[in-house]
Design a protein around this motif. Structure first.
Motif, mmCIF file in Angstrom:
data_model
loop_
_atom_site.group_PDB
_atom_site.id
_atom_site.type_symbol
_atom_site.label_atom_id
_atom_site.label_comp_id
_atom_site.label_asym_id
_atom_site.label_seq_id
_atom_site.Cartn_x
_atom_site.Cartn_y
_atom_site.Cartn_z
ATOM 1 N N ASP A 56 -25.403 31.163 -32.712
ATOM 2 C CA ASP A 56 -24.510 30.527 -33.678
ATOM 3 C C ASP A 56 -24.516 29.017 -33.469
ATOM 4 O OD1 ASP A 56 -22.492 29.654 -35.295
ATOM 5 O OD2 ASP A 56 -20.873 30.648 -34.207
ATOM 6 N N PRO A 57 -25.142 28.255 -34.368
ATOM 7 C CA PRO A 57 -25.205 26.802 -34.167
ATOM 8 C C PRO A 57 -23.851 26.116 -34.208
ATOM 9 C CG PRO A 57 -26.029 27.397 -36.333
ATOM 10 C CD PRO A 57 -25.842 28.678 -35.587
ATOM 11 N N VAL A 58 -22.887 26.689 -34.915
ATOM 12 C CA VAL A 58 -21.566 26.063 -34.960
ATOM 13 C C VAL A 58 -20.944 26.074 -33.564
ATOM 14 C CG1 VAL A 58 -19.240 26.209 -35.893
ATOM 15 C CG2 VAL A 58 -21.200 26.641 -37.388
ATOM 16 N N ARG A 59 -20.927 27.242 -32.932
ATOM 17 C CA ARG A 59 -20.381 27.339 -31.575
ATOM 18 C C ARG A 59 -21.230 26.535 -30.591
ATOM 19 N NH1 ARG A 59 -22.178 30.493 -27.934
ATOM 20 N NH2 ARG A 59 -23.065 31.974 -29.412
ATOM 21 N N HIS A 60 -22.542 26.702 -30.681
ATOM 22 C CA HIS A 60 -23.479 26.022 -29.788
ATOM 23 C C HIS A 60 -23.283 24.508 -29.837
ATOM 24 C CE1 HIS A 60 -28.058 25.464 -28.723
ATOM 25 N NE2 HIS A 60 -27.288 24.644 -28.059
ATOM 26 N N PHE A 61 -23.354 23.936 -31.023
ATOM 27 C CA PHE A 61 -23.295 22.480 -31.156
ATOM 28 C C PHE A 61 -21.893 21.939 -30.871
ATOM 29 C CE2 PHE A 61 -27.011 22.530 -34.449
ATOM 30 C CZ PHE A 61 -27.853 23.017 -33.463
ATOM 31 N N GLU B 171 -40.369 25.440 -43.239
ATOM 32 C CA GLU B 171 -39.056 25.559 -43.874
ATOM 33 C C GLU B 171 -37.994 24.685 -43.206
ATOM 34 O OE1 GLU B 171 -39.366 28.947 -40.858
ATOM 35 O OE2 GLU B 171 -40.670 27.882 -42.266
ATOM 36 N N LYS B 172 -38.329 24.100 -42.032
ATOM 37 C CA LYS B 172 -37.364 23.256 -41.320
ATOM 38 C C LYS B 172 -37.690 21.763 -41.444
ATOM 39 C CE LYS B 172 -34.924 26.608 -39.238
ATOM 40 N NZ LYS B 172 -33.451 26.751 -39.297
ATOM 41 N N ILE B 173 -38.826 21.435 -42.038
ATOM 42 C CA ILE B 173 -39.269 20.034 -42.065
ATOM 43 C C ILE B 173 -38.279 19.134 -42.806
ATOM 44 C CG2 ILE B 173 -41.011 18.464 -42.998
ATOM 45 C CD1 ILE B 173 -43.129 20.515 -42.243
ATOM 46 N N ALA B 174 -37.765 19.588 -43.932
ATOM 47 C CA ALA B 174 -36.837 18.751 -44.699
ATOM 48 C C ALA B 174 -35.572 18.467 -43.897
ATOM 49 C CB ALA B 174 -36.490 19.443 -46.022
ATOM 50 N N ALA B 175 -35.063 19.476 -43.202
ATOM 51 C CA ALA B 175 -33.842 19.287 -42.412
ATOM 52 C C ALA B 175 -34.098 18.372 -41.222
ATOM 53 C CB ALA B 175 -33.310 20.644 -41.942
ATOM 54 N N VAL B 176 -35.277 18.503 -40.605
ATOM 55 C CA VAL B 176 -35.617 17.626 -39.487
ATOM 56 C C VAL B 176 -35.763 16.188 -39.976
ATOM 57 C CG1 VAL B 176 -37.424 17.043 -37.816
ATOM 58 C CG2 VAL B 176 -36.676 19.417 -38.067
ATOM 59 N N THR B 177 -36.415 16.006 -41.103
ATOM 60 C CA THR B 177 -36.584 14.667 -41.680
ATOM 61 C C THR B 177 -35.234 14.022 -41.958
ATOM 62 O OG1 THR B 177 -38.698 15.289 -42.665
ATOM 63 C CG2 THR B 177 -37.581 13.354 -43.582
ATOM 64 N N GLN B 178 -34.314 14.806 -42.516
ATOM 65 C CA GLN B 178 -32.970 14.296 -42.781
ATOM 66 C C GLN B 178 -32.267 13.928 -41.479
ATOM 67 O OE1 GLN B 178 -31.552 13.477 -45.563
ATOM 68 N NE2 GLN B 178 -29.570 12.945 -44.668
ATOM 69 N N GLY B 179 -32.462 14.747 -40.439
ATOM 70 C CA GLY B 179 -31.859 14.453 -39.151
ATOM 71 C C GLY B 179 -32.384 13.161 -38.558
ATOM 72 N N LEU C 168 -27.059 12.987 -31.101
ATOM 73 C CA LEU C 168 -27.296 12.008 -32.163
ATOM 74 C C LEU C 168 -27.235 12.637 -33.549
ATOM 75 C CD1 LEU C 168 -29.161 11.096 -29.518
ATOM 76 C CD2 LEU C 168 -29.732 9.257 -31.089
ATOM 77 N N HIS C 169 -27.544 13.935 -33.626
ATOM 78 C CA HIS C 169 -27.522 14.608 -34.922
ATOM 79 C C HIS C 169 -27.341 16.103 -34.679
ATOM 80 C CE1 HIS C 169 -28.560 15.694 -39.070
ATOM 81 N NE2 HIS C 169 -29.375 16.605 -38.569
ATOM 82 N N ALA C 170 -26.472 16.730 -35.459
ATOM 83 C CA ALA C 170 -26.256 18.172 -35.346
ATOM 84 C C ALA C 170 -26.040 18.752 -36.732
ATOM 85 C CB ALA C 170 -25.059 18.479 -34.452
ATOM 86 N N ASN C 171 -26.977 19.551 -37.180
ATOM 87 C CA ASN C 171 -26.920 20.197 -38.490
ATOM 88 C C ASN C 171 -26.720 21.694 -38.263
ATOM 89 O OD1 ASN C 171 -27.557 21.567 -40.868
ATOM 90 N ND2 ASN C 171 -29.229 20.192 -41.428
ATOM 91 N N GLU D 254 -25.932 24.004 -40.417
ATOM 92 C CA GLU D 254 -26.439 24.874 -41.487
ATOM 93 C C GLU D 254 -27.892 25.266 -41.233
ATOM 94 O OE1 GLU D 254 -27.077 24.916 -46.365
ATOM 95 O OE2 GLU D 254 -25.954 23.284 -45.388
ATOM 96 N N ASP D 255 -28.708 24.299 -40.806
ATOM 97 C CA ASP D 255 -30.127 24.559 -40.590
ATOM 98 C C ASP D 255 -30.486 24.722 -39.113
ATOM 99 O OD1 ASP D 255 -31.317 24.285 -43.359
ATOM 100 O OD2 ASP D 255 -30.280 22.358 -43.201
ATOM 101 N N GLY D 256 -29.515 24.495 -38.230
ATOM 102 C CA GLY D 256 -29.781 24.651 -36.811
ATOM 103 C C GLY D 256 -30.687 23.574 -36.251
ATOM 104 N N ILE D 257 -30.394 22.315 -36.562
ATOM 105 C CA ILE D 257 -31.189 21.182 -36.084
ATOM 106 C C ILE D 257 -30.314 20.322 -35.184
ATOM 107 C CG2 ILE D 257 -32.591 19.197 -36.716
ATOM 108 C CD1 ILE D 257 -33.692 21.895 -37.724
ATOM 109 N N LEU D 258 -30.814 20.020 -33.997
ATOM 110 C CA LEU D 258 -30.067 19.221 -33.036
ATOM 111 C C LEU D 258 -30.980 18.144 -32.460
ATOM 112 C CD1 LEU D 258 -27.353 19.044 -31.317
ATOM 113 C CD2 LEU D 258 -28.587 20.367 -29.585
ATOM 114 N N ILE D 259 -30.482 16.907 -32.406
ATOM 115 C CA ILE D 259 -31.207 15.803 -31.769
ATOM 116 C C ILE D 259 -30.294 15.194 -30.724
ATOM 117 C CG2 ILE D 259 -32.390 13.601 -32.068
ATOM 118 C CD1 ILE D 259 -32.909 14.374 -34.990
ATOM 119 N N THR D 260 -30.794 15.082 -29.482
ATOM 120 C CA THR D 260 -30.006 14.513 -28.398
ATOM 121 C C THR D 260 -30.858 13.524 -27.607
ATOM 122 O OG1 THR D 260 -30.612 16.105 -26.665
ATOM 123 C CG2 THR D 260 -28.838 16.739 -28.175
#
Length: 341
Positions: free
Chosen positions: A61-66, A5-13, A82-85, A87-93
């Motif tokens: 809470d990803p909003v506070r976290h990110f 369920e997270k693959i699409a969000a990761v791909t977008q990231g 580099l990327h912070a989503n 809504e889906d809780g995806i972070l790339i650093t």
């Protein structure tokens, strides 16, 4: 490895961060107790960190976290985002390649890093001590996990800390609040702080006290540590505040880990126990897995025994007197820690 369920969000990231939708290598990082899935990925020959949040709620809470991590990253306290989503809780650093962190360097670099962190604009949400106390500390008081005589002695002293320790606006600063070794990375030159899930507006001495568990071994170390933070030798009041907050963190970790590890059953206090210093040294050197239930009990007991020893010291009374005297007569003074229910 990545939930379907997270693959699409990761791909977008990946597309937004790198202009690509795939990576050449992926390896899961299993350190820590978070429910998040954390991976080292390789894109274009370079390593990056991918975080996938599997549970999103008020605490996670990803909003506070990110948001907190981005603020820290902009001041070079955390890896570049580099990327912070949210809504889906995806972070790339960026990925930090670490080297062993000598404690002699940590004693200086960690408080200096915290000084810079605490100078950031205030994070948006304050740590809720009421929730923490109701959830663990006051429940621990009546859980019958350790000797009743010890509970009575320690909580009598802890109630005194709650009554004396002030909540001062000048000390409520942007805090990481989870400064365990796996969240403190050293690249040979500088310190990077990661995993900002517990970041809140908090009392500055909380961060200082948590990190101190791993690097302070003597009174001389304490003076060096606090001088690196304050930029000058600490005065008696600052030392007293620091000492009292260390007792608060001992109580917090004892309650949390004994409650989580014991499953409500009394703890066998006759079993041999490593020293506080020895156990934290092993954590620092990544030899301890706190995901193990038995190890959690040991960790809780280590903090409990240290707290028991400390409240019997003359310094405990001295610290209470110093802090109480400083604020005597201030009728409008707020307390940081909620009193017993």
């Amino acid at each position: 490895m990545i939930p379907q369920e997270k693959i699409a969000a990761v791909t977008q990231g990946l597309r937004e961060a790198f202009g690509a939708t795939d990576f050449t290598d992926i390896c899961r990082i299993t350190k820590g107790l978070s429910s998040d899935l954390v991976f080292r990925i390789v894109v274009g020959g370079s390593s990056y960190l991918l975080r996938v949040m599997t549970r999103i709620d008020e605490r996670n809470d990803p909003v506070r976290h990110f948001t907190c991590m981005k603020a820290a990253a902009e001041s070079s306290l955390a890896p570049r985002v580099l990327h912070a989503n949210t809504e889906d809780g995806i972070l790339i650093t960026d990925f930090v390649e670490t080297v062993p962190f000598p404690e002699t360097q940590a004693l200086i670099l960690i408080p200096a890093t915290l000084r810079n962190l605490h100078a950031l604009p205030p994070f948006s949400k304050a740590f809720n001590y009421v929730t923490a106390h109701n959830g663990f500390i006051w429940r621990f008081r009546t859980a019958n996990l350790v000797a009743a005589s010890e509970i009575e002695e320690v909580f009598t002293r802890y109630d005194q800390v709650c009554a004396a320790y002030p909540r001062l606006n000048t000390d409520m600063v942007s805090c990481h609040s989870d400064l365990k070794p796996e969240n403190i990375l050293f690249d040979g030159q500088r310190v990077w702080l990661v995993d900002w899930q517990a970041a809140f507006l908090n009392d500055r001495y909380f961060d200082l006290a948590v990190a101190a568990n791993f690097v302070i071994t003597s009174d001389a170390d304490e003076r060096t540590y606090l001088e690196a933070y304050f930029g000058q030798p600490p005065d008696g009041y600052e030392c007293a505040r620091f000492f009292l907050m260390r007792q608060v963190t001992h109580m917090f970790y004892a309650a949390v880990f004994l409650m989580l590890g014991s499953a409500g059953k009394p703890v066998n206090q006759d079993e041999s126990l490593p020293s506080f210093r020895n156990f934290h040294q092993r954590i620092w050197e990544e030899e301890v897995n706190l995901a193990d239930q038995a190890t959690r009990i040991v960790y809780g007991r280590v903090h409990w025994e240290q707290l028991l020893q400390n409240v019997r010291q003359a310094r405990f009374e001295e610290a209470l007197d110093i802090v109480s005297d400083r604020h005597a007569g201030q009728a409008d003074l707020r307390r940081l820690l909620p009193a017993a229910l």
